[in-house]
Design a protein around this motif. Sequence first.
Motif, PDB file in Angstrom:
ATOM      1  N   THR A  31     -23.720 -13.884 -19.569  1.00  0.00           N
ATOM      2  CA  THR A  31     -22.848 -14.181 -20.714  1.00  0.00           C
ATOM      3  C   THR A  31     -21.491 -13.495 -20.540  1.00  0.00           C
ATOM      4  N   ILE A  32     -21.515 -12.248 -20.112  1.00  0.00           N
ATOM      5  CA  ILE A  32     -20.262 -11.515 -19.898  1.00  0.00           C
ATOM      6  C   ILE A  32     -19.471 -12.150 -18.760  1.00  0.00           C
ATOM      7  N   ASP A  33     -20.141 -12.500 -17.671  1.00  0.00           N
ATOM      8  CA  ASP A  33     -19.467 -13.138 -16.542  1.00  0.00           C
ATOM      9  C   ASP A  33     -18.857 -14.469 -16.964  1.00  0.00           C
ATOM     10  N   ASP A  34     -19.574 -15.240 -17.779  1.00  0.00           N
ATOM     11  CA  ASP A  34     -19.046 -16.518 -18.276  1.00  0.00           C
ATOM     12  C   ASP A  34     -17.780 -16.301 -19.104  1.00  0.00           C
ATOM     13  N   LYS A  35     -17.772 -15.249 -19.927  1.00  0.00           N
ATOM     14  CA  LYS A  35     -16.579 -14.947 -20.738  1.00  0.00           C
ATOM     15  C   LYS A  35     -15.402 -14.600 -19.834  1.00  0.00           C
ATOM     16  N   THR A  47     -11.134  -3.133 -15.569  1.00  0.00           N
ATOM     17  CA  THR A  47     -11.257  -2.548 -16.902  1.00  0.00           C
ATOM     18  C   THR A  47     -10.671  -3.480 -17.952  1.00  0.00           C
ATOM     19  N   ARG A  48      -9.516  -4.033 -17.672  1.00  0.00           N
ATOM     20  CA  ARG A  48      -8.858  -4.934 -18.624  1.00  0.00           C
ATOM     21  C   ARG A  48      -9.663  -6.220 -18.820  1.00  0.00           C
ATOM     22  N   GLN A  49     -10.200  -6.762 -17.727  1.00  0.00           N
ATOM     23  CA  GLN A  49     -11.013  -7.973 -17.826  1.00  0.00           C
ATOM     24  C   GLN A  49     -12.238  -7.733 -18.701  1.00  0.00           C
ATOM     25  N   LEU A  50     -12.930  -6.616 -18.450  1.00  0.00           N
ATOM     26  CA  LEU A  50     -14.126  -6.318 -19.230  1.00  0.00           C
ATOM     27  C   LEU A  50     -13.785  -6.023 -20.684  1.00  0.00           C
ATOM     28  N   LEU A  51     -12.637  -5.394 -20.919  1.00  0.00           N
ATOM     29  CA  LEU A  51     -12.198  -5.139 -22.295  1.00  0.00           C
ATOM     30  C   LEU A  51     -12.027  -6.453 -23.055  1.00  0.00           C
ATOM     31  N   MET A  56     -13.824 -10.574 -26.973  1.00  0.00           N
ATOM     32  CA  MET A  56     -14.187 -11.953 -27.314  1.00  0.00           C
ATOM     33  C   MET A  56     -15.626 -12.022 -27.830  1.00  0.00           C
ATOM     34  N   LEU A  57     -16.530 -11.307 -27.189  1.00  0.00           N
ATOM     35  CA  LEU A  57     -17.919 -11.303 -27.643  1.00  0.00           C
ATOM     36  C   LEU A  57     -18.037 -10.644 -29.019  1.00  0.00           C
ATOM     37  N   ALA A  58     -17.298  -9.559 -29.232  1.00  0.00           N
ATOM     38  CA  ALA A  58     -17.314  -8.893 -30.542  1.00  0.00           C
ATOM     39  C   ALA A  58     -16.765  -9.820 -31.616  1.00  0.00           C
ATOM     40  N   ASP A  59     -15.743 -10.603 -31.283  1.00  0.00           N
ATOM     41  CA  ASP A  59     -15.186 -11.568 -32.222  1.00  0.00           C
ATOM     42  C   ASP A  59     -16.228 -12.627 -32.588  1.00  0.00           C
ATOM     43  N   GLU A  60     -16.991 -13.080 -31.606  1.00  0.00           N
ATOM     44  CA  GLU A  60     -18.046 -14.060 -31.883  1.00  0.00           C
ATOM     45  C   GLU A  60     -19.106 -13.474 -32.811  1.00  0.00           C
ATOM     46  N   VAL A  61     -19.478 -12.220 -32.587  1.00  0.00           N
ATOM     47  CA  VAL A  61     -20.452 -11.563 -33.454  1.00  0.00           C
ATOM     48  C   VAL A  61     -19.887 -11.437 -34.861  1.00  0.00           C
ATOM     49  N   ASP A  62     -18.611 -11.058 -34.977  1.00  0.00           N
ATOM     50  CA  ASP A  62     -17.963 -10.925 -36.278  1.00  0.00           C
ATOM     51  C   ASP A  62     -17.934 -12.260 -37.014  1.00  0.00           C
ATOM     52  N   GLU A  63     -17.592 -13.329 -36.312  1.00  0.00           N
ATOM     53  CA  GLU A  63     -17.569 -14.664 -36.929  1.00  0.00           C
ATOM     54  C   GLU A  63     -18.962 -15.080 -37.381  1.00  0.00           C
TER      55      GLU A  63
END
Length: 102
Positions: A31-35, A47-51, A56-63
């Motif tokens: 899932t992280i690699d797909d993002k 570091t920037r890519q993983l950030l 984006m994943l945190a935004d999906e959880v928030d939504e």
Amino acid sequence: MSNVDLRIGGRSYTVACAAGEEAHLAALGQTIDDKLAALGMAGQSETRQLLFAALMLADEVDEARKSGSPAPSPPPLSSDALPGQLEAIAERLEACAAHLES
């Protein structure tokens, strides 16, 4: 205790997990690699890519929370697996610190 090799953003990571959790951890890594692939951030630091993938994943959880969809609960911790999980977390934190110091 098991180890899972994840390939995220073109790099390999070995992560420890409780026995039986290998497939779940591999799916999370995918899932992280797909993002990262969807972001198209070639040329940016790891570091920037993983950030940005994490944001984006945190935004999906928030939504999902805002829409009333509950986030999945983490699996329950067993007292047998806890020491190994804490060790794996400590190893990752040490690796992150070493990377930031270099």
